[in-house]
Design a protein around this motif. Structure first.
Motif, PDB file in Angstrom:
ATOM      1  N   THR A 199       6.596   4.077   7.582  1.00 54.19           N
ATOM      2  CA  THR A 199       7.099   2.714   7.825  1.00 54.19           C
ATOM      3  C   THR A 199       5.980   1.685   7.650  1.00 54.19           C
ATOM      4  OG1 THR A 199       8.717   3.601   9.394  1.00 54.19           O
ATOM      5  CG2 THR A 199       8.297   1.232   9.481  1.00 54.19           C
ATOM      6  N   LEU A 200       4.799   1.968   8.198  1.00 56.37           N
ATOM      7  CA  LEU A 200       3.657   1.063   8.047  1.00 56.37           C
ATOM      8  C   LEU A 200       3.252   0.916   6.583  1.00 56.37           C
ATOM      9  CD1 LEU A 200       1.494   2.153  11.119  1.00 56.37           C
ATOM     10  CD2 LEU A 200       2.291  -0.188  10.675  1.00 56.37           C
ATOM     11  N   ALA A 201       3.277   2.057   5.851  1.00 59.30           N
ATOM     12  CA  ALA A 201       2.930   2.002   4.425  1.00 59.30           C
ATOM     13  C   ALA A 201       3.939   1.156   3.654  1.00 59.30           C
ATOM     14  CB  ALA A 201       2.866   3.414   3.846  1.00 59.30           C
ATOM     15  N   ALA A 202       5.228   1.302   3.982  1.00 53.69           N
ATOM     16  CA  ALA A 202       6.264   0.507   3.318  1.00 53.69           C
ATOM     17  C   ALA A 202       6.125  -0.972   3.651  1.00 53.69           C
ATOM     18  CB  ALA A 202       7.648   1.016   3.737  1.00 53.69           C
ATOM     19  N   LEU A 203       5.801  -1.283   4.896  1.00 52.08           N
ATOM     20  CA  LEU A 203       5.605  -2.667   5.325  1.00 52.08           C
ATOM     21  C   LEU A 203       4.376  -3.278   4.627  1.00 52.08           C
ATOM     22  CD1 LEU A 203       6.403  -4.994   7.238  1.00 52.08           C
ATOM     23  CD2 LEU A 203       4.934  -3.946   8.969  1.00 52.08           C
ATOM     24  N   PHE A 204       3.306  -2.520   4.546  1.00 52.08           N
ATOM     25  CA  PHE A 204       2.082  -2.992   3.902  1.00 52.08           C
ATOM     26  C   PHE A 204       2.310  -3.241   2.410  1.00 52.08           C
ATOM     27  CE2 PHE A 204      -2.047  -2.226   1.804  1.00 52.08           C
ATOM     28  CZ  PHE A 204      -2.826  -3.176   2.469  1.00 52.08           C
ATOM     29  N   ALA A 205       3.134  -2.377   1.788  1.00 50.72           N
ATOM     30  CA  ALA A 205       3.408  -2.504   0.354  1.00 50.72           C
ATOM     31  C   ALA A 205       4.447  -3.582   0.063  1.00 50.72           C
ATOM     32  CB  ALA A 205       3.877  -1.166  -0.204  1.00 50.72           C
ATOM     33  N   GLY A 206       5.102  -4.101   1.083  1.00 49.12           N
ATOM     34  CA  GLY A 206       6.111  -5.144   0.877  1.00 49.12           C
ATOM     35  C   GLY A 206       7.486  -4.600   0.572  1.00 49.12           C
ATOM     36  N   ALA A 207       7.691  -3.279   0.722  1.00 44.57           N
ATOM     37  CA  ALA A 207       8.994  -2.680   0.438  1.00 44.57           C
ATOM     38  C   ALA A 207      10.025  -3.068   1.500  1.00 44.57           C
ATOM     39  CB  ALA A 207       8.872  -1.152   0.372  1.00 44.57           C
ATOM     40  N   ILE A 208       9.561  -3.385   2.710  1.00 41.98           N
ATOM     41  CA  ILE A 208      10.437  -3.829   3.791  1.00 41.98           C
ATOM     42  C   ILE A 208       9.772  -5.004   4.501  1.00 41.98           C
ATOM     43  CG2 ILE A 208      11.556  -1.600   4.196  1.00 41.98           C
ATOM     44  CD1 ILE A 208       9.606  -1.081   6.449  1.00 41.98           C
TER      45      ILE A 208
ATOM     46  N   GLY B  56      -3.158  11.468   3.253  1.00 45.95           N
ATOM     47  CA  GLY B  56      -1.707  11.314   3.192  1.00 45.95           C
ATOM     48  C   GLY B  56      -1.290   9.858   3.288  1.00 45.95           C
ATOM     49  N   ILE B  57      -1.960   9.080   4.157  1.00 42.93           N
ATOM     50  CA  ILE B  57      -1.663   7.643   4.273  1.00 42.93           C
ATOM     51  C   ILE B  57      -1.973   6.931   2.961  1.00 42.93           C
ATOM     52  CG2 ILE B  57      -2.282   5.506   5.466  1.00 42.93           C
ATOM     53  CD1 ILE B  57      -2.900   7.231   7.937  1.00 42.93           C
ATOM     54  N   ASP B  58      -3.095   7.307   2.319  1.00 44.86           N
ATOM     55  CA  ASP B  58      -3.476   6.696   1.039  1.00 44.86           C
ATOM     56  C   ASP B  58      -2.399   6.954  -0.017  1.00 44.86           C
ATOM     57  OD1 ASP B  58      -5.644   5.397  -0.641  1.00 44.86           O
ATOM     58  OD2 ASP B  58      -5.348   7.267  -1.744  1.00 44.86           O
ATOM     59  N   MET B  59      -1.874   8.181  -0.057  1.00 47.07           N
ATOM     60  CA  MET B  59      -0.821   8.506  -1.020  1.00 47.07           C
ATOM     61  C   MET B  59       0.474   7.766  -0.682  1.00 47.07           C
ATOM     62  SD  MET B  59      -1.310  12.559  -1.890  1.00 47.07           S
ATOM     63  CE  MET B  59      -0.093  12.464  -3.198  1.00 47.07           C
ATOM     64  N   LEU B  60       0.748   7.608   0.616  1.00 48.24           N
ATOM     65  CA  LEU B  60       1.934   6.844   1.017  1.00 48.24           C
ATOM     66  C   LEU B  60       1.832   5.391   0.549  1.00 48.24           C
ATOM     67  CD1 LEU B  60       2.682   8.128   4.647  1.00 48.24           C
ATOM     68  CD2 LEU B  60       4.258   8.172   2.718  1.00 48.24           C
ATOM     69  N   GLN B  61       0.634   4.807   0.683  1.00 48.80           N
ATOM     70  CA  GLN B  61       0.423   3.438   0.208  1.00 48.80           C
ATOM     71  C   GLN B  61       0.728   3.327  -1.276  1.00 48.80           C
ATOM     72  OE1 GLN B  61      -3.586   2.939   2.712  1.00 48.80           O
ATOM     73  NE2 GLN B  61      -3.220   1.229   1.385  1.00 48.80           N
ATOM     74  N   GLN B  62       0.188   4.254  -2.066  1.00 54.82           N
ATOM     75  CA  GLN B  62       0.409   4.235  -3.517  1.00 54.82           C
ATOM     76  C   GLN B  62       1.885   4.428  -3.848  1.00 54.82           C
ATOM     77  OE1 GLN B  62      -2.201   7.076  -5.477  1.00 54.82           O
ATOM     78  NE2 GLN B  62      -3.824   6.683  -3.984  1.00 54.82           N
ATOM     79  N   GLY B  63       2.525   5.391  -3.143  1.00 50.51           N
ATOM     80  CA  GLY B  63       3.929   5.678  -3.420  1.00 50.51           C
ATOM     81  C   GLY B  63       4.841   4.534  -3.039  1.00 50.51           C
ATOM     82  N   MET B  64       4.578   3.895  -1.896  1.00 51.69           N
ATOM     83  CA  MET B  64       5.419   2.789  -1.452  1.00 51.69           C
ATOM     84  C   MET B  64       5.283   1.580  -2.373  1.00 51.69           C
ATOM     85  SD  MET B  64       7.300   3.607   1.085  1.00 51.69           S
ATOM     86  CE  MET B  64       7.442   4.868   2.366  1.00 51.69           C
ATOM     87  N   GLY B  65       4.105   1.416  -2.944  1.00 49.18           N
ATOM     88  CA  GLY B  65       3.894   0.294  -3.859  1.00 49.18           C
ATOM     89  C   GLY B  65       4.767   0.392  -5.092  1.00 49.18           C
TER      90      GLY B  65
END
Length: 523
Positions: A196-205, A144-153
């Motif tokens: 939130t962590l996935a969004a931060l890692f992807a640069g969305a926030i 799920g975290i992996d998919m969040l990373q892809q989606g947030m990117g």
């Protein structure tokens, strides 16, 4: 956006499987841990933190705490310490994600773990199957975290966080509200933190926006307990309010000193990792948030507890006040609380009989107590019907409770019979002896003495009564045949004897089953 929703769904599914699996594996051990290591304020906080880290769910720790408060095994002030600790322990999810989740290929690691877990659940022996759920849950969590990373990117262009910079009061308030809403919708602060962590890692926030979202998520995580507390027990409502006030007050303080708090976070992050890693920094921010709250509340636990006890007073004469429906999800705790309820009902029945024997008639107070006991038995039966047990030990304990319930029900039926008044006058000496014994039983029940000691006394009394019933019955009929007494009077005296015999027998058997329960519980 669909990838984000799918990632959140997989994360929540994985977290649920992981938590349920860990509770099944270590539920009884965690119960013993909580009971043993919560004697002081600091030990209560540490116990709450450790348990939450083990089961990866502050909700599970909170439910267990509610059960122990209801059962009288934890004081309310100790439960506050456990709730504070659970808040600290819940930050472990952020640490796991920030340290592992963004450093390796999660999909490569997750898929084999899911496969192993599913096969263990399907083909392994029963004792091993529960470990399969833990493995599968862990794998789904990281998938799920992996998919969040892809989606947030790919969602940076869709989510306009750049229009909500953390530089004005309105923007700050909006970010906190978004954090609250995220947690309420997802029904899990760990999932909101992962997003939130996935969004931060992807640069969305940016980091400041993420920090305000975390503050909101800490407030939002209290929603589940608040919803569950509606119509629930006093212990559940007090616990929910404790959780809410702890997080809201801490959120207000952290928001008011936000710039200093972020500076401290960055300094600690650099000291740990050598540079400012934003994902690790957010995990540190979340931890500092909970630790600061702990430092504020631990010295004020006693006045805080006094305030909450005034805000949510105990319901008067409520025999079933501890039977919180949310506890059925944790069978071991639910069964323990049911035993305490059985003991309370037994004490109330003892008081009712003492009233009857003292007044030698059915009074308003006697009838009121009997109605309360009858209603309590109905509510308890419904509560027990909702408990699903998996372990043989819990099954045996529940059977003992059900036998106790049955004997108490039969005891009520005996006390509702007309012979109770006749026995007071036709068997005056026996009833006087019984009254004296009831006073001893009442004292021992109030002193929380072991049921085995009470059961032994009642067993001896029941055997003596059975012998007297046989002897006196013969005597009454012999006197009737010799015209020394009327047959109607002899029959009435025999009926009174039989009534007393049934009364003492069911009293004994109820306590014997409760003693059986305590013996199993001590093993």
């Amino acid at each position: 956006m669909l990838t984000i929703f799918g990632g959140i769904g997989l994360f929540l599914l994985g977290m649920t499987m992981l938590t349920n699996g860990l509770k099944e594996i270590a539920g009884d051990a965690l119960k013993k841990w909580l009971n043993r290591f919560t004697k002081g304020r600091i030990s209560a906080v540490v116990s709450g933190a450790v348990m939450t880290m083990l089961v990866q769910s502050s909700t599970a720790t909170t439910l267990l705490t509610i059960g122990f408060v209801s059962a009288g095994l934890l004081t309310f002030i100790q439960s506050i310490g456990v709730i504070i600790g659970a808040n600290i322990g819940s930050t472990s999810t952020g640490w796991i994600i920030s340290l592992i989740g963004f450093k390796i290929s999660l999909q490569t690691m997750a898929l084999p773990i899911i496969g192993v877990g599913v096969f263990m659940s399907l083909i392994a022996p029963n004792d091993i199957k529960k470990f399969g759920n833990v493995f599968a849950g862990f794998g789904l969590l990281f998938l799920g975290i992996d998919m969040l990373q892809q989606g947030m990117g790919s969602a940076q262009d869709l989510i306009a966080f750049d229009k909500i910079p953390a530089d004005s009061i309105i923007s700050i308030f909006l970010l906190i509200v978004i954090g609250i809403v995220m947690t309420v919708i997802m029904q899990a602060s760990s999932a909101a933190m992962a997003a939130t962590l996935a969004a931060l890692f992807a640069g969305a926030i940016d980091f400041e926006q993420a920090a305000y979202l975390v503050i909101g998520q800490n407030i939002g995580t209290t929603a589940t307990a608040l919803f569950a507390a509606i119509g629930a027990s006093v212990a559940a409502r007090r616990t929910a309010i404790t959780h809410l006030m702890f997080n809201v007050i801490t959120a207000i303080i952290v928001t008011s000193i936000f710039s200093y708090f972020v500076s401290a976070t960055k300094w600690i992050t650099v000291a740990i990792s050598g540079s400012f890693d934003e994902t690790i920094g957010l995990a540190i921010f979340h931890t500092l948030f909970s630790v600061l709250g702990a430092f504020i509340f631990i010295p004020l636990m006693q006045p805080f507890a006094n305030l909450l006890m005034k805000m949510v007073p105990e319901r008067e004469n409520a025999l079933t006040r501890n039977l919180d429906e949310s506890l059925v999800e944790m069978p071991t705790v639910a069964i323990d609380v049911s035993f305490i309820t059985m003991r309370d009902i037994m004490m109330e029945l003892t008081k009712a009989q003492q009233l009857l024997l003292q007044s030698k008639k059915v009074t308003v107070d006697y009838e009121k107590k009997m109605l309360e006991v009858e209603e309590a038995l109905i509510i308890t039966r419904r509560f027990l019907d909702g408990i699903l047990v998996s372990s043989s030990r819990d099954r045996t304990k529940l059977i003992s409770i059900l036998h106790t319930l049955d004997h108490l029900h039969r005891l009520i039926k005996v006390l509702r019979e007309q012979q109770k008044v006749e026995a007071l006058y036709l068997q005056e000496k026996l009833m006087q002896d019984w009254q004296e014994l009831l006073e001893t039983i009442g004292d021992r029940l109030s002193e929380d003495e072991k049921m085995l000691d009470i059961s032994i006394i009642l067993e001896h009394t029941s055997q003596e009564m059975a012998q007297q019933r046989r002897n006196k019955r013969e005597q009454y009929f012999e006197r009737s045949v010799s015209n020394e007494t009327q047959l109607d009077l002899a029959v009435s005296k025999v009926d009174a004897l039989l009534w007393i015999d049934r009364l003492i027998y069911h009293y004994w058997r109820a306590t014997a089953r409760m003693a059986e329960y305590q013996t199993i519980n001590e093993d």
